[in-house]
Structures are given as C-alpha cells and as structure tokens.
Design an enzyme around this catalytic site. Structure first.
Site, PDB file in Angstrom:
ATOM      1  CG  ASP A 115      41.419  45.951  37.461  1.00 21.31           C
ATOM      2  OD1 ASP A 115      41.017  45.349  38.378  1.00 21.31           O
ATOM      3  OD2 ASP A 115      41.359  45.505  36.334  1.00 21.31           O
TER       4      ASP A 115
HETATM    5  C1  BGC Z   1      40.276  42.190  37.475  1.00 18.97           C
HETATM    6  C2  BGC Z   1      39.050  43.090  38.038  1.00 18.97           C
HETATM    7  C3  BGC Z   1      38.558  42.431  39.406  1.00 18.97           C
HETATM    8  C4  BGC Z   1      39.944  42.906  40.329  1.00 18.97           C
HETATM    9  C5  BGC Z   1      39.550  42.386  41.782  1.00 18.97           C
HETATM   10  C6  BGC Z   1      41.337  42.208  38.452  1.00 18.97           C
HETATM   11  O1  BGC Z   1      42.300  41.356  38.180  1.00 18.97           O
HETATM   12  O2  BGC Z   1      40.535  42.949  36.161  1.00 18.97           O
HETATM   13  O3  BGC Z   1      38.107  42.652  37.154  1.00 18.97           O
HETATM   14  O4  BGC Z   1      37.439  43.174  39.930  1.00 18.97           O
HETATM   15  O5  BGC Z   1      40.803  42.000  39.707  1.00 18.97           O
HETATM   16  O6  BGC Z   1      39.470  40.849  41.969  1.00 18.97           O
END
Ligand code: BGC
Length: 807
Positions: A719
């Site tokens: 993530d």
């Molecule tokens: C989230 C993800 C997301 C990523 C990119 C993170 O804060 O938990 O689900 O895909 O950001 O935006």
C-alpha cells in the site's frame, strides 16, 4: 440528464473528456438498483403511477454517491440525484413547492466535504422545516419520501455519535414531523456504511430502503426502485444488529496500537446465529423484493468431492422478479467450535414472471466447508479437516428463513489439506478467543480459550527456502521486447539483468502522478528507470480504484463495493467490470487499485463501503467477478488490502492479532477464493500489522500462503509507502531489503531515491553485504513484475506526458 457535479475532488478536469460509454452507465444503473436492499415494506412501494410525492431531506439533491478518500476521489462527469431522477422518470408527481425550498437551501448551504484528507464530514446538516410546512405538504401529497445520508471515508472510522452511527436530533425531528403528518412514509438511507436503524421501531415508517453509495447513476437507480421500474434486488451482506454494543467485534475495535480479534471465527452472522439471535434487527442475507418466491422441493445429493443441491424456485407473487437462493451449512462441532450457520453457496435466478418456475443447482465442495485446526485438537494441527458427524444443509431466502434441505454424513475424520503453521500469534501476545460452550440448558454459550501461538522459526523457514539464482547468459544482452515476441525466454532475460536493474524493478516510480502515465495516476511500476526502459521494460500505470478510475480526467463512478456485493450477482458484476476495463484502456490505466477485499468485521470501519461483506464467500465471489471482468480486457486489477485492514484509525500502526484459524477461514478466505477463481495479476498488502508483522514485510502471508499454498503468480505491491524497519530475523536487512526478502515485490509509489529507505540498506546496497539479499531473491522480485508485464502488455504508459526525470 440530471447533474450534480461533485465538489469534493482533489483533481479536476475542466477540459476533460466527459464521454461515458452508455453500456457502462446502464450496467451501473442496473447494478445500483440490484444492490439496493428493501428492508421493510407494507405495500407502499412501489409508488403507483401519478403518486403525489413529497421529498424530504437534503440528500434528495446532495446525493452521496461514493465515500471519501482514494476510493472516492474520482471525477465523475455527472452524478444523478433522487429529486431530479424522480422528476425525469415522469412516473410520480414530485411536490415542486417543497422541492424548490430544498433546492434553494441546498444551494445556499452546499454539502462541501472540505479539502482536508481524513477530516471528511460524516453527514451534512439538515434543512429545518416548520410543522406547518410539513402539514401542508401532507395535505398536498399521498406519500412522503425522507432521505437520510451518511458519508464515510478512508482514514476515518465512524463513531458512536449523532451524525455518524446515530441520527442527529434534526434527522430524528424530521422523521417525527413527517411520520406524524403523513399517512405513508418511505425512508431512504443513502450510505456507504451501516448505521443504526433501531429508530425504525420508534417511528411509523411504511417502507425502508437501504441505498448503498451507488455511483453516478444512483439517483436514477433509486428512482427506478421507488417507482417499480425495477425491483430492489439487494440482500444484506452484513447483519444489522439492534444495538452496536451487541456486535461481536465491538469490545475490540478501534484501539490505536493493538486489536485482539477475540471473536475469532464468530464474525457477523456466525456470531449472531450461534449465540445472539435476538440481538438482530435484520439478518444476514435479508432483503425484500416486490414479489414472493417459493423454494421447493430441495433435493440434496452427495459425491466424493461435492454436495449438490437443487431447488425449484417459483414466483408466487404478482410481479416479475428474481430471487437469491442461499445455502448454509451447519457443521457438527466435535473438537472444533462451529458457528450455527456458514454460507456454503448461493445463486440468483433469472428474472421470473409471476407463476414462472426455475430449477437452480448449487454445488458445494467438501473442501470449502472444512475447518482449520490451528491447535491440533483434532490430532491434525495446521490442517483443514472435516470432523465426523452430520452436516446439515439449510436452503432459503436469508440466513434465518431457510428450511432443511438434507444432510450429509462424514463417517470418519478427513484431512482435506495438510498445511503448515503460518502467520501465527506471537507467544508474547496471546489472548483468549471465543469458542462455543454448552450452557446448562443445552444451548450454545460464549466461552473463551487461549489462542494457539507460534511454535516455528520464521528465520529457519526463510533460509531453507531461499530461491536459487539464474545465471547470466553469455553474449549480447537481450531486450524485454525479445521476451514479448517469444525469441528469448523470461528466465534468460532475468539472468541478464544487472543488480542495479534488478533493484530498480523493486520500486515504483518517483511518486504518485507519475509523468509516465495519465495525469493524476497513482504511480508507475516496471520500466521506471531509463536504464530499464532501454532494456525494453515497459512501465505500467496504476490508478485507484475500486469504484472509478482516479485520474485528473473525468471517469465513470460506479456503485461502491458493498452495493456490488449486495446484488449477490457475480455475473452482473463481471459484466460491469469488463465495461470498466474498457474505460481503463481508454483512460490509460493499466492496473486498477481494487477490489477492496477486507471483511466487514465491525460496522464502524470507515472503509466498509469499499469492501463487500462480513462473509468470505460473498467477498471472494464478488471480488473474483470484478477481477475477472477487468482482466478480460487485458488490464489488471489489484485486490487489496492483504490482509486485515479492518479499521482506519491508526491503520498504519495497529497490530491485528488474530488466530490462524480466523485468518484462514475468514480474513484470508475471500482472497483465496478470488485468487483461485480469477488469478489477479497483482495484489496490494495492507498498512497494518498482522500478528506483529506489517503487511509489507509479511513473508508468511505473501510467500508461504499466497504464493506457496495458493499458487499466486503475479506481483505483490505495498500500500502507498511503508513503515521503515529492521528485519527482526535478519538484522542485516532493513526497509526494502526486508520487504524483498518477504516476497513483497514493489514499494509503491516511491523510487529508491524517494522511498525513505535508508540508502545503505536499499535493495541495491544490501546485496553486497554479507548476509544481505541474495541474487536469487532479487531475481524472484523481477520475475514477478516481468511475468505480469509479459502477460498483460500494459498500454497506459502511452498516455504518458513525458519521460520520468532521471537523477
Ligand atoms: C489506500 C489504498 C490506495 C492507495 C493509493 C492508500 O492510502 O489505503 O487503498 O489504493 O492509497 O491511493
């Protein structure tokens, strides 16, 4: 077309392309309606043609179409709202006097989510109305429709306060005024996450509609449902308890540092149906339509590998409709505690005319109803087993309204799958987990026992399984393009990569909004350095997800995850997702960051709207449908967050402590089904720790289970950003070296220079240390990334605005 442009966008596309594929809009509208759950109805719905209808509540205009955060930050070309959609339906007569008042007030008091990440409003204030105005509206109209809305979003859980989980005083006041003045009141709750509905027992409400945040076509979809143009097809994918306090995870939710999953496998209905039936307001699987169905007779046959159930479904009501048939298994509790019911299979019939019948067949694999013995109480530790006894199957309309379909016997214990201890609870962090005890009256009671803890050494496991290295080929360096055209095999190409090139592949591009792809993307993977691109390695562009393509340009906004799952219709989700995949190709997205596959462990989790269900089978099949649909177009999905991202508060720090059994039967099971059914090309780890180890460092989750046991072949990415840390088992390794040893291939979105890795301990540097990363491990990472690139041929980078600035 009615339009309410969203104001919540961090990116906008003034001059963007607003074209929407009409087939995608239609499929979105149909699924938003199919996922809408009708909870009560005394016959008021559907509204007869010409019904004089007074709409109350600002959300009729300021429709909440999605949640906030990465999953919500899409620029939809339009968002329909209930007021305009009902007007346009021409089916009912909207009270324009009242509507004008709401429109003026909404214009003066905009529903502005603000600019601050994670501080999104959970609700918007309601317009005050004098009793006289409500009474006059009651004289002018036949029916009142009150719309209540709740927003939710990333980095912000719901709270047990008015305006979040509970109604505000203003909302309660409005319900009191309207239900007293009108003979018939319909309430529509427009929300992404469950809220308290106990007020239903206080006010005289004739029909209650649960409209999940349904994307840009949601207003049209709900108008279709209210007017009966289509039936509300949704069934609950999570139990609605009368009181939050009765939810099984409630005593252990939302701590900043540690959450013990003490309820163990007794998540949602598995708890309520076993121990606390009376605490339920609406059971799992429940939802009304506009017609009635009879399910009979039900026939059960067994074979070595499967149990087959067949049922005749007859529409006994007066309108067309389709039914969701649900089969639950009651597994005998011998040495292992068992829930009273577990969903074993489900299917939706085609639309049936009044009087029409349809034969449905459901098939259940014995292996899928086996239980994981993490304590050795059956004599088979770390194995999926079927304990001897009578397995009862219940088939029906929801978890409660079922009849017994038959039984199947297991004569002696069967080991279905012998696995190995993995991701177990740290011995220093033990806790007591829920089990079934038999009470004095012979009924099941909640008991507790110590959770089993880790006995094996992770260090030894990793060392004994280090991958070997591929030798460098002699002669000229091949290009990745030679791999794509089949003249060089992938292993030869991997062997030809230098340590520098191998290290670069383990990182995404500089940052989000990579110049290699469409503006507003989430980052690039693969050919992120000039050197890699010179070797023919192409970049692939990631975009959020899950319910729309998050870029600077306009993109369609689809029903949220809970809405999709509530349709209990994987085939329809697959079709919608295939159309979505086509939009990805048009907009320059190679990898959509979704579906959201975490379990609805607790109703307060701020991102439940992105996720599907409290049940892993519903999650797995819905997720598989979304992945398969997207990937049918040659673009990739990235299911997330692996695993246990079940709260937003302090999500990057919290340690989810959970038994191996609950992991394998609940929290990982949806992922496993999805991997088995749809072979995603990528997967995203979670921010949180799972039994003491951050998702992005979790060897056992990623390498032992996901790859080793399930055969996942794609790439695993973090993530966005990760916590820097030293590997406790290999102190010479830190940060991304620790990550690559765990088998987590790509740090997103940051490059080596910008990731925050300690320079000396980066992937590149560490392979030169004694006890550093091995060449085989670095090649393993490259293999995963290149296998994906070779299979999918990403196109999105062609939309790039230029080359990435090189250092
Ligand atoms: C989230 C993800 C997301 C990523 C990119 C993170 O804060 O938990 O689900 O895909 O950001 O935006």
């Amino acid at each position: 077309m009615s339009e309410t442009l969203l104001s919540q966008k961090s990116t906008t596309a003034e001059a963007g392309d607003r074209t929407v594929d009409p087939a995608l809009a239609d499929a979105s509208r149909a699924l938003a309606a199919r996922g809408t759950v009708l909870l009560t109805n005394d016959g008021t719905l559907p509204l007869a043609a010409g019904t004089r209808t007074a709409l109350f509540g600002r959300i009729q205009k300021d429709w909440i179409a999605v949640g906030y955060g990465s999953g919500g930050d899409v620029n939809p070309p339009y968002v329909t709202n209930l007021l305009d959609s009902l007007r346009e339906s021409g089916s009912v007569q909207v009270d324009e006097q009242l509507a004008a008042r709401y429109e003026a007030w909404c214009a003066e008091n905009p529903a502005d989510p603000g600019e601050i990440w994670g501080a999104w409003p959970r609700h918007y204030p309601e317009m005050p109305l004098e009793d006289a105005a409500v009474n006059e509206a009651a004289r002018r109209n036949d029916v009142a429709v009150v719309v209540i809305g709740r927003a939710a979003g990333e980095d912000r859980d719901a709270v047990l306060e008015p305006g979040s989980y509970y109604l505000t005083d203003e909302e309660r006041g409005l319900l009191a005024q309207v239900t007293e003045a009108f003979e018939r009141t319909v309430v529509v709750v427009d929300t992404g996450n469950l809220i308290d509905l106990a007020w239903l027992e206080e006010f005289s409400v004739d029909a209650l509609v649960l409209a999940w945040a349904g994307g840009m076509e949601a207003g049209n979809a709900i108008a279709d449902v209210l007017t009966g143009a289509v039936e509300p097809g949704g069934r609950l994918t999570a139990t609605i308890a009368r009181r939050y306090e009765d939810c099984p995870a409630a005593p252990n939710f939302g701590d900043a540092a540690v959450t013990n999953y003490a309820e163990d496998i007794f998540v949602g209905y598995r708890y309520f149906e076993t121990f606390a039936q009376d605490a339920v307001l609406f059971p799992f699987g429940f939802g009304l339509g506009y017609t009635e169905f009879d399910l009979s007779p039900v026939d059960l046959t067994t074979s070595e590998g499967t149990i087959q159930l067949s049922v005749r479904v007859t529409n006994t009501g007066g309108r067309p409709g389709s039914e969701v048939v649900q089969a639950y298994v009651e597994v005998p509790g011998v040495a292992l505690s068992q829930p009273a019911r577990a969903l074993a299979a489900y299917a939706r019939t085609p639309e049936l005319a009044p009087g029409e019948s349809h034969e449905l067949r459901l098939s259940v694999d014995w292996a899928d109803i086996a239980s994981y013995d993490d304590a050795g109480v059956t004599g088979h530790r770390s194995a999926f087993v079927l304990e001897p006894g009578t397995y009862r199957f219940h088939v029906g309309h929801d978890v409660r309204r079922t009849s017994e379909a038959g039984t199947a016997e297991v004569l002696e214990l069967r080991v279905v799958e012998q696995l190995e201890e993995a991701a177990a609870v740290d011995p220093e962090h033990g806790f007591d987990r829920m089990v079934v005890r038999t009470g004095a009256d012979g009924r099941p009671e909640v008991g507790y026992e110590p959770v089993p803890t880790r006995t094996e050494s992770l260090r030894e496991r990793i060392l004994s399984r280090l991958p070997g290295a591929v030798a460098a080929p002699e002669g000229e360096q091949p290009s990745f393009q030679d791999v794509l055209d089949g003249s060089v095999d992938l292993e030869t190409f991997i062997g030809s990569l230098t340590p520098r090139e191998l290290a670069d592949i383990a990182y995404g591009d500089v940052t989000m909004d990579s110049p290699l792809g469409a503006a507003g993307n989430a980052g690039a993977i693969g050919g992120v350095s000039a050197a890699l691109r010179a070797r023919g390695v192409i970049p692939a562009i990631t975009t959020d997800g899950p319910s729309g393509i998050r870029i600077a340009d306009y993109a369609s906004l689809l029903p949220c995850g809970t809405a999709l799952a509530s349709a209990w219709d994987p085939a329809a989700v697959r079709e919608l997702s295939a159309l979505h995949g086509q939009e990805m190709l048009r907009k320059g997205s190679d990898i959509l960051l979704g579906p959201g596959m975490n379990i609805h462990r607790d109703p307060l989790c701020g991102r439940n709207f992105e996720y599907f269900s409290e049940d892993p089978l519903v999650s797995g099949l819905t997720g598989a449908a979304q992945v398969a649909g997207i990937q049918s177009q040659g673009v990739a999905a990235c299911p997330k967050h692996f695993a246990c991202n079940n709260q937003e508060f302090e999500r990057i720090w919290v340690d989810a402590r959970v038994s191996e059994r609950a992991l394998r039967e609940i929290y990982l099971r949806g992922f496993r089904i999805m991997v088995r059914e749809s072979s995603p090309w990528t997967i995203m780890t979670s921010y949180n720790k799972i039994n003491g180890v951050w998702g992005h460092y979790h060897y056992d989750l990623v390498t032992t289970i996901l790859r080793g046991e399930w055969g996942f072949e794609g790439l695993v990415m973090t993530d966005w950003w990760m916590r820097m840390a030293q590997d406790p088992d290999f102190p010479a390794l830190r940060d991304s070296a620790y990550r690559v040893r765990a088998g987590v291939d790509v740090l997103m979105p940051g490059s080596i220079e910008h990731s925050g890795d300690t320079k000396e301990d980066s992937v590149y540097e560490s392979h030169r240390f004694p006890d550093g990363l091995t060449l085989g491990e670095m090649q393993r990472t490259a293999r995963h990334v290149l296998t994906y690139l070779a299979a999918v041929h990403p196109q999105g980078h062609r939309m790039g605005r230029g080359e990435r600035p090189e250092d």
